[in-house]
Structures are given as structure tokens and as C-alpha cells.
Write an enzyme that holds these catalytic residues in place. Structure first.
Site, PDB file in Angstrom:
ATOM      1  N   GLY A 190       0.781  -1.469  -0.016  1.00 10.68           N
ATOM      2  CA  GLY A 190       0.096  -0.102  -0.185  1.00 10.68           C
ATOM      3  C   GLY A 190       0.806   1.301  -0.115  1.00 10.68           C
ATOM      4  N   SER A 240       1.772   3.275  -2.573  1.00  5.11           N
ATOM      5  CA  SER A 240       0.966   4.230  -3.410  1.00  5.11           C
ATOM      6  C   SER A 240      -0.208   4.914  -2.754  1.00  5.11           C
ATOM      7  CB  SER A 240       0.893   3.685  -4.725  1.00  5.11           C
ATOM      8  OG  SER A 240      -0.222   2.854  -4.617  1.00  5.11           O
ATOM      9  N   ASP A 248      -6.979   0.071  -0.012  1.00  9.04           N
ATOM     10  CA  ASP A 248      -5.551   0.552   0.627  1.00  9.04           C
ATOM     11  C   ASP A 248      -5.837   1.935   1.067  1.00  9.04           C
ATOM     12  OD1 ASP A 248      -4.764  -1.969  -0.605  1.00  9.04           O
ATOM     13  OD2 ASP A 248      -3.133  -1.224  -1.654  1.00  9.04           O
TER      14      ASP A 248
END
Length: 395
Positions: free
Chosen positions: A144, A146, A204
């Protein structure tokens, strides 16, 4: 408008149980990982917007006047706007993004530019800002990274433009935004994820925004009301994999052997539900037997994932090495390499953990001793973060 430096952070995530099964309508449990991305935003008076991402060697500077003249008519006033591919291509050209910045590097700059223009467009003049982002999360490992970046961007820009209030008061070292502001941060972070990934699930960025742990099923997310503190060993095998190809392979196996694979997915669902139940019981007063159950669930899920065909020799090696030290591990995320998690139950001798870490490192893997259930996006005073973070951000 922003008058002093703003420091925010957001966590990464791991999937505890339910990877791959979630694609077929089953439950997945995702937890915030206490490895974080940090963003420092400073106001400037030089008419420039600068972005520095030292983890991936990117530094980009734009002239505010040039950005002010861009045609941003596709950004509808007042709404969280959904970028189209055509609009993003146009923004790449208008924003004069370097052509040698391909892949995730270019997408990181494009996500910033998109959110900066979309969020700050209500200002009479676009703000002159200096932004530095540094992360403890390895990129491209399914943790996660990004999303944590997008959440930090959204939180910092919304706060700078006074779309949400700055919750950090004098004398307080760490603070979090109220629920309504978190919803706004999450919405914008999701748009940042769209820029980077095209069609993200939203899991995310939600985990990174709210922290703790989330239950996800068929597009519906709900927060686990509370989570016991769980220590884990996170291992990155550094073996690259394609999530898309692995998801397709499971779907193909389900089509080929429906009476075999469908029960596997149902069983993984039951593992996720049992884990959720046990974690709920552990909040009040965890007992040793509950950690044993968590270890059994980890072992069973790993075998199920191997049966689905998403294992890898590197992950088998990870499980064997940790098992030799009495520890229990499973892959997390897409599989086929990537990362694995190992439960570290209370009372475990540190010498055992160090021996396992040394053995894993000798396999060529990277290891972090960390925890799950971390707080979501937060704002900090400079004194509240460790020396490595301050040094990386230039504080």
C-alpha cells in the site's frame, strides 16, 4: 492558506486473510502496518512548486504562473472529480512532466499535479509550496505504498487550502482529523490512487486513512471495532510478481476445477471470519491459547493459497525458515513472491526473532519487525518523529 510547515504521515497495509478469495465475493481482513510514509509541506514565496521524492530519486519544480495558466476546466468546481485517461494524458503534456519518468515514478508526479490542481483550484492564486515525501515502505511490494502517498497528499493539500482544519494544536505532538475530514481525505486519496493504478479497489487508501483494521467484502468496507496489538515480522522476498496475472490464474483454476477450488475459497472465507472473531475476543484480555489459534489459521491459509496456485519457492523458503524457529508465516497480498507476514506472539525471546531475521536476510530477503493496527493518517510536530525521518525530510 498554509503559513507554516505541515508534517503528515500515513501507514501502509497488509492483508491478514482473504487475499484472492475476496475477488470471488469472500471476506478479506486488511490491517494498517506500522511502517509509514511521511510528507513535509512548506509554504514558499518564490513562485515555485517543488516536489522531492528521495526514495525514488525524483525532484521536480514547476512555476506557479505556468500552472495557473493551465486549462483545468475538466476539474469541476467543488466536487471530487474522476480523471479520465485523456485528461491525464493532457495533464502530462501541460505539466511538462519529464518523458524519462515512466511507470510509478511518473505516476507519482502526475498524482501530485492532479491533486494539487484539483484541490487548490478554489484559491485565487495557486499556492507556492515545497513538498518532500519519504517512506519506510518499499515500493511495489503490495504494502500500500502508493495509497499511503496519496493519503498524505490529500491530507496535506486539503489542510493547506483550509478545506479541512489542521487538528494539531500547540503543545500536542500527534493528532488526527475528525471523521468528516477523514472521509474527504479518503475520497481525494482514492482519486490519487485512480491516477496511479487506474481501477483501485479503495481498500488500501481506506486502511491508510482510518488505520486499525478493515473487513472488506463485495465492495463494502467496515472497520473492525478494535484490534489487539499484534507484533509481526514482515518479510519482502523481493521477487516481482503480477497481481493481474495471479488473479487471472486463480480464476482459470476455479473455472477448470469448480468443485475443488470453490470449497477452497469458502474455507478461506471461514478462516477470515474465525480470525475476526478471535481478534474481537482478544481485545479485552488476550490469552496464550488465542495466539495458538491465530498461528493455526495462518498455517491453514498458507496451504490454501498454495493450493490456489499463488505460492512461490521464495514464500515456501520464508515459511520453512521461520518454522525452524517455531514461528508461523503466510504470504500477504497477491503472492507469487512479494511479501509474507510472521506472527510474533508475546513472550517470544528476542534471540529467537533475531535468529529468524538473520536467517531470512541470508536468503536475500528484507525484514522488518513491526506491528499491525497502526493509527491512520496523522499530523505531527517535528519533535514527534524519529531522527531518520527528520533527516530524510530535512528537518
Amino acid at each position: 492558506m498554509l503559513s507554516e510547515a505541515l508534517l503528515v504521515s500515513a501507514p501502509g497495509k497488509v492483508i491478514l486473510h482473504g487475499e484472492h478469495a475476496v475477488v470471488h465475493g469472500k471476506v478479506a481482513l486488511a490491517a494498517a502496518l506500522n511502517l509509514r510514509t511521511f510528507l513535509l509541506l512548506r509554504p514558499q514565496s518564490n513562485g515555485k512548486v517543488s516536489v522531492n521524492l528521495p526514495n525514488i530519486g525524483i525532484k521536480q519544480v514547476w512555476d506557479v504562473g505556468m500552472l495557473q495558466r493551465l486549462d483545468t476546466s475538466f476539474l469541476e468546481q467543488g466536487d471530487v472529480s474522476v480523471p479520465t485517461l485523456e485528461q491525464l494524458e493532457k495533464l502530462k503534456k501541460m505539466g511538462d512532466l519529464p518523458r524519462d519518468r515512466a511507470g510509478n515514478e511518473g505516476m507519482a508526479l502526475l498524482a501530485f499535479l492532479y491533486l494539487y490542481l484539483a484541490i487548490c483550484r478554489k484559491q485565487r492564486t495557486l499556492p507556492s509550496l515545497d513538498m518532500v515525501v519519504w517512506s519506510e515502505l518499499p515500493p511495489g511490494a503490495g504494502l500500500g505504498s502508493s495509497a499511503a502517498y496519496s493519503v498524505c497528499l490529500a491530507a496535506a493539500l486539503l489542510t493547506a487550502c483550509e478545506e479541512v482544519s489542521n487538528p494539531l494544536k500547540d503543545g500536542v505532538s500527534v493528532s488526527r482529523w475528525p471523521e468528516e475530514d477523514l472521509k474527504s481525505i479518503n475520497k481525494w486519496a482514492f482519486e490519487g490512487e485512480r491516477v496511479i493504478h487506474g481501477n483501485p479497489s479503495g481498500v488500501d487508501n481506506a486502511v491508510s486513512t482510518w488505520g486499525g483494521a478493515l473487513r472488506f467484502q463485495q465492495g463494502t468496507m467496515s472497520s473492525l471495532k478494535s484490534l489487539p496489538s499484534l507484533q509481526i515480522l514482515l518479510t519482502n522476498t523481493k521477487v516481482p510478481r503480477s497481481t493481474k496475472a495471479l488473479v487471472a490464474a486463480v480464476r482459470s483454476r476455479l473455472t477448470k476445477f469448480p468443485e475443488i477450488v470453490a470449497p477452497l475459497l469458502t474455507s478461506i472465507d471461514a478462516i477470515s471470519l474465525e480470525c475476526e472473531r478471535v481478534l474481537g475476543e482478544m481485545v479485552a484480555a488476550p490469552v496464550p491459547e488465542q495466539y495458538l489459534v491465530l498461528e493455526e489459521l495462518i498455517d491453514m491459509n498458507q496451504h490454501h493459497l498454495n493450493a490456489l496456485g499463488v505460492g512461490h519457492n521464495s514464500l515456501d523458503q520464508l515459511c520453512q525458515v521461520t518454522a525452524a524457529h517455531g514461528l508461523h508465516s503466510k504470504l500477504t497480498g497477491a503472492g507469487g513472491g512479494g511479501c509474507g507476514i510472521t506472527l510474533l506472539k508475546p513472550g517470544l525471546e528476542q534471540a529467537t526473532v533475531e535468529a529468524a531475521k538473520q536467517a531470512l536476510t541470508s536468503c536475500g530477503f528484507d525484514c522488518w519487525e513491526t506491528s499491525i493496527g497502526a493509527p491512520g493518517v496523522s499530523t505531527h510536530s517535528a519533535a514527534a518523529v524519529g531522527d531518520p525521518v527528520r533527516q530524510a525530510l530535512g528537518l
